[in-house]
Scaffold this active site. Structure first.
Site, short mmCIF file in Angstrom:
data_model
loop_
_atom_site.label_atom_id
_atom_site.label_comp_id
_atom_site.label_asym_id
_atom_site.label_seq_id
_atom_site.Cartn_x
_atom_site.Cartn_y
_atom_site.Cartn_z
N HIS A 139 -42.15 17.78 4.93
CA HIS A 139 -43.57 17.97 5.18
C HIS A 139 -43.85 18.21 6.66
CE1 HIS A 139 -45.03 16.01 1.24
NE2 HIS A 139 -43.78 16.33 1.13
N ASP A 195 -51.75 16.97 5.64
CA ASP A 195 -50.64 17.05 4.71
C ASP A 195 -51.13 16.63 3.32
OD1 ASP A 195 -47.79 16.89 3.89
OD2 ASP A 195 -48.30 14.77 3.65
N ASN A 253 -38.91 23.13 0.64
CA ASN A 253 -38.41 23.60 1.93
C ASN A 253 -37.05 24.30 1.78
OD1 ASN A 253 -38.58 23.56 4.89
ND2 ASN A 253 -36.98 22.01 4.81
C1 LIG Z 1 -36.47 22.38 6.23
O1 LIG Z 1 -36.09 23.55 6.88
C2 LIG Z 1 -35.82 23.46 8.25
C3 LIG Z 1 -35.53 24.81 8.78
O2 LIG Z 1 -36.56 25.68 8.52
C4 LIG Z 1 -34.65 22.54 8.46
O3 LIG Z 1 -34.36 22.42 9.83
C5 LIG Z 1 -35.00 21.22 7.89
O4 LIG Z 1 -33.93 20.39 8.03
C6 LIG Z 1 -35.39 21.34 6.42
N1 LIG Z 1 -35.88 20.09 5.94
C7 LIG Z 1 -35.68 19.66 4.70
C8 LIG Z 1 -36.27 18.38 4.37
O5 LIG Z 1 -35.04 20.27 3.89
#
Ligand SMILES: *[C@@H]1O[C@H](CO)[C@@H](O)[C@H](O)[C@H]1NC(C)=O
Ligand SMILES: *[C@@H]1O[C@H](CO)[C@@H](O)[C@H](O)[C@H]1NC(C)=O
Length: 451
Positions: free
Chosen positions: A3, A91, A344
């Site tokens: 988030h 959020d 993500n």
């Molecule tokens: C989400 O993506 C970013 C890169 O865009 C990365 O650095 C991060 O670790 C990721 N976080 C999760 C929770 O997956």
């Protein structure tokens, strides 16, 4: 993490491209470095001492927020002395702040760091709660939300799986405020959820506008430069294009010992190359030496099947540390991603055109899996067998299918299309790019009127 990073990404966009100033208010330190025009404030985490130790993390987050209304009010009062606040962007857990911010006459926006499907689900949830009884997984019909794939009760958000639980009540509670924000931003883009996007475009009744602004992830330089990440890249550099399966269950995902071993044996049986971010099984005694891999590097993967590491050393790489996953997903050698379907991670995979195997674990991940497998068709599904375990034969079968089979080809092609669509959406004049401009012009107006 899932988030905070998109929120930081949004702040960065508003600051660097649109010349706002931004203040990020979080409960934790930010893991990434920010441009100097973004300031940060850390809210104190309230002590929730009398909670039972098995309290669901979503309940903890909701209680933390409910206890933080006054501290945030103080922050707004103090910011207003020096700044014109154009808007507060929350959020998806931020519902309980809404009425307090409204007292200031400052517009509040909701940033769903997930997709339209999740938003639609949350908007419908209070009605569902009032009109049904019994567990959601026993509903006789799948839920059909406008523009979305049908969803069976067992694939609803994991915190809703026990209707009488405290956490279920919290989720329904935060959902009730979702349509009371000035507007909603989703970290999705029009073409990936075309029907849902269309539905929200046409939705009238004075309902808040919904803007797709994604895919938005943290675009700072977060490439790990530690030794293990070097080793990973060097290893990938030696592998053929699109030949490696990446297995990673995100920042929070862990497997049981039995599941970890089945996964290992299945990977071995598949005969494919792989990079696997291996976590200590979640049913391991916390005093185990596995938790101190540095002190015990010999034996740190001792929970894997006997001889597995040795037998697969020529085509497999196992690593301890999670992330940064972008460097792996963007590498030409990576051809598949076994993922928990956190949004993500999903966006990272989409932006790099890497087809997926959906292996959801918790939160809204089962919903994402349904969206990816049945809606967008960019993922194959790992079928869960008896006792909730994905068996080795299934692992081998689905991994092989993704990398070499006909179904694999279909999802790979579709993922490639989505990669292009994602780039188009955020590129100049793309749908997400334009959505940001619309929001910006509203924020500019409100910066004038709230001054
Ligand atoms: C989400 O993506 C970013 C890169 O865009 C990365 O650095 C991060 O670790 C990721 N976080 C999760 C929770 O997956
Ligand atoms: C451990 O992992 C399994 C998946 O293999 C999951 O079903 C289970 O809920 C996890 N348990 C805990 C305590 O996280």
């Amino acid at each position: 993490m899932g988030h905070v990073t998109p929120l930081a990404g949004l702040a960065k966009l508003l600051v660097l491209r649109h010349h706002f100033t931004a203040t990020l208010v979080t409960f934790s330190d930010l893991p990434c470095s920010l441009p100097s025009s973004i300031s940060t404030i850390q809210l104190p985490t309230p002590l929730l001492e009398d909670l039972p130790s098995n309290t669901h993390f979503v309940t903890r987050i909701c209680l933390t927020i409910a206890h933080s209304v006054s501290p945030l009010r103080e922050i707004l009062i103090s910011l207003r002395r020096t700044t014109r606040i154009a808007a507060v962007i929350f959020d998806l857990f931020g519902s309980d702040f809404l009425s307090m911010v409204k007292e200031f006459g400052i517009p509040s926006y909701l940033f769903i760091t997930s997709n339209y499907f999740f938003l639609s689900f949350m908007l419908h949830l209070p009605t569902l709660e009032e009109t049904t009884t019994g567990e959601f997984r026993d509903l006789s019909e799948p839920l059909r939300l406008p523009g979305c794939v049908p969803l069976n009760g067992e694939d609803f958000l994991e915190p809703l799986q026990e209707r009488e639980s405290v956490v279920c009540a919290w989720v329904v509670h935060i959902a009730r405020n979702y349509d009371l924000f000035e507007g909603t931003l989703v970290n999705s883009f029009e073409t990936i959820e075309a029907d849902a996007a269309m539905y929200y475009k046409k939705r009238g009744d004075g309902k808040p506008h919904v803007w797709p602004i994604g895919p938005l992830t943290w675009s700072g330089s977060d490439m790990g430069t530690d030794e293990s990440s070097h080793k990973r890249i060097e290893w990938l550099n030696r592998q053929p294009t699109e030949s490696v399966v990446f297995i990673c269950f995100g920042s929070g995902g862990t497997l049981s010992l039995e599941q970890t071993q089945e996964l290992a044996l299945g990977l071995e049986m598949s005969g494919q190359r792989f990079i696997w971010v291996v976590r200590v099984p979640n049913d391991t005694d916390p005093s185990s030496s596995y938790f101190n891999p540095k002190q015990n590097s010999e034996n740190c993967f001792g929970f894997l099947p006997e001889g597995f590491v040795e037998r697969t050393k020529d085509r497999g790489m196992i690593v301890h540390s999670w992330g940064p996953q972008r460097e792996v997903l963007s590498h030409h050698a990576t051809g598949g991603f076994v993922s928990h379907c956190g949004w993500n991670s999903t966006l990272e995979s989409l932006m790099n055109g890497v087809p997926m195997i959906a292996w959801p674990l918790y939160a809204e991940q089962r919903m994402n899996a349904v969206l990816l497998v049945e809606g967008v068709k960019v993922a194959l599904k790992a079928k869960v067998g008896v006792n909730g375990v994905v068996r080795r034969q299934e692992v081998a079968k689905v991994v092989k299918e993704l990398m070499e089979g006909e179904e694999g080809k279909v999802v790979r092609r579709r993922m490639q299309e989505m990669k292009e669509e994602a780039a188009r959406a955020v590129g100049k004049e793309g749908s997400s790019y334009k959505a940001i401009y619309e929001i910006v012009s509203l924020l500019e107006d409100s910066a004038v009127t709230t001054s």
